[in-house]
Design a protein around this motif. Sequence first.
Motif, short mmCIF file in Angstrom:
data_model
loop_
_atom_site.label_atom_id
_atom_site.label_comp_id
_atom_site.label_asym_id
_atom_site.label_seq_id
_atom_site.Cartn_x
_atom_site.Cartn_y
_atom_site.Cartn_z
N GLY A 125 9.12 83.12 38.68
CA GLY A 125 8.70 83.35 40.05
C GLY A 125 9.66 84.17 40.88
N TRP A 126 10.44 85.04 40.24
CA TRP A 126 11.31 85.92 41.02
C TRP A 126 10.45 86.82 41.89
CZ3 TRP A 126 14.78 87.93 36.43
CH2 TRP A 126 15.53 86.85 35.93
N ARG A 127 10.71 86.84 43.16
CA ARG A 127 9.92 87.64 44.08
C ARG A 127 10.79 88.10 45.24
NH1 ARG A 127 7.19 86.53 40.31
NH2 ARG A 127 5.06 85.71 40.25
N TYR A 128 10.42 89.24 45.81
CA TYR A 128 11.00 89.63 47.09
C TYR A 128 10.09 89.08 48.18
CZ TYR A 128 12.27 92.36 51.16
OH TYR A 128 12.65 92.73 52.41
N ALA A 129 10.64 88.28 49.07
CA ALA A 129 9.83 87.67 50.12
C ALA A 129 9.94 88.50 51.40
CB ALA A 129 10.30 86.24 50.38
N GLY A 130 8.82 88.78 52.00
CA GLY A 130 8.83 89.49 53.27
C GLY A 130 8.15 90.84 53.18
N VAL A 131 8.05 91.46 54.35
CA VAL A 131 7.42 92.77 54.43
C VAL A 131 8.48 93.85 54.26
CG1 VAL A 131 6.09 94.35 55.88
CG2 VAL A 131 5.63 91.88 55.95
N LEU A 132 8.25 94.81 53.39
CA LEU A 132 9.21 95.88 53.15
C LEU A 132 9.04 97.00 54.18
CD1 LEU A 132 9.24 96.40 49.29
CD2 LEU A 132 11.09 95.53 50.69
N PRO A 133 10.14 97.44 54.81
CA PRO A 133 10.04 98.63 55.65
C PRO A 133 9.83 99.86 54.78
CG PRO A 133 12.32 97.91 55.46
CD PRO A 133 11.48 96.85 54.82
N PRO A 134 9.38 100.96 55.36
CA PRO A 134 9.09 102.17 54.57
C PRO A 134 10.25 102.62 53.69
CG PRO A 134 8.18 102.40 56.77
CD PRO A 134 8.97 101.14 56.77
N ALA A 135 11.48 102.59 54.20
CA ALA A 135 12.64 103.04 53.41
C ALA A 135 12.83 102.16 52.18
CB ALA A 135 13.90 103.04 54.27
N ALA A 136 12.58 100.87 52.31
CA ALA A 136 12.74 99.96 51.18
C ALA A 136 11.65 100.20 50.13
CB ALA A 136 12.70 98.51 51.65
N VAL A 137 10.46 100.58 50.56
CA VAL A 137 9.39 100.91 49.61
C VAL A 137 9.79 102.13 48.80
CG1 VAL A 137 6.99 101.62 49.38
CG2 VAL A 137 7.60 99.89 51.07
N ALA A 138 10.35 103.14 49.49
CA ALA A 138 10.81 104.34 48.79
C ALA A 138 11.94 104.01 47.82
CB ALA A 138 11.26 105.40 49.80
N ALA A 139 12.84 103.11 48.22
CA ALA A 139 13.94 102.70 47.33
C ALA A 139 13.40 101.98 46.10
CB ALA A 139 14.91 101.81 48.08
N THR A 140 12.36 101.20 46.29
CA THR A 140 11.72 100.53 45.15
C THR A 140 11.16 101.57 44.18
OG1 THR A 140 11.14 98.62 46.51
CG2 THR A 140 9.89 98.93 44.48
N GLY A 141 10.54 102.61 44.72
CA GLY A 141 10.05 103.69 43.88
C GLY A 141 11.17 104.38 43.13
N SER A 142 12.32 104.56 43.77
CA SER A 142 13.46 105.20 43.11
C SER A 142 13.97 104.34 41.96
CB SER A 142 14.59 105.43 44.12
OG SER A 142 14.21 106.39 45.09
#
Length: 254
Positions: A125-142
């Motif tokens: 159940g490893w999860r990131y909790a919360g809403v990601l800001p746009p920069a964090a979404v881009a970092a996830t893509g990277s």
Amino acid sequence: MPFMEFLFDLPSSEMSILAGAALLAGLVRGFAGFGTALIYLPFAGAVLSPVAAITTLVLMDIVGPVPMLPRAARHVDKGDLVRLLGGAAIALPLGLSALFLLDPQHFRYLVSGISLIMLAGLVLGWRYAGVLPPAAVAATGSASGFLGGVAGIPGPPVIFVYMASPKPAPVIRANITFYLFGYDWMVLAMMGVAGRLDPGFFVTGLVLILPNMLGTVLGAALFVPGYERAYRLAAYGLILGAALTGLPFWNLRD
């Protein structure tokens, strides 16, 4: 030389392993929405070089998800999708550069290791909790782009983030599907620019489209809303089996 060996530059036994892995990977993706690389690469890495394994994966995967796209398109979060793909485009060349230097044995350990770590994260159940800001979404893509480049497995960062997202399940499923589809096209383009698309394995990857698409169609047909837990457990079991089979202790060429 037998026709199969001449056409694909592979013994027919190894081509059968790849075709079976492609079918199984499509099946899992059809009912779970992810898992193509986690199922296919441990088998492919046992009979192909790292670059050839990822080349065949990307080529077969470009068409395999197509039957799922029309339904998924209605639910895509376009803003998040653009940010994910933009981040991946930045980091993917670095991952591919590392891949080109990777020893085949180390590649097998890396692929199976990442598969097992991801499986553990999903089960625990490893999860990131919360809403990601746009920069964090881009970092996830990277992060996904680099991991996809070096090991051919871009899914873990995106999946771990989205599994805990407050977004509706259809949106999560659609964004993951379209992101992985776009990632495949980027890998193919960048490998082409780098001169790493071997014609023989290019053909092999195209031929694997057929069993992979068949598996995707069957998996999607088997998916029944309300039984997501059963599908997840089935996917976990298949990923575990593939990861253990892909470890260098086993020689699938024999």
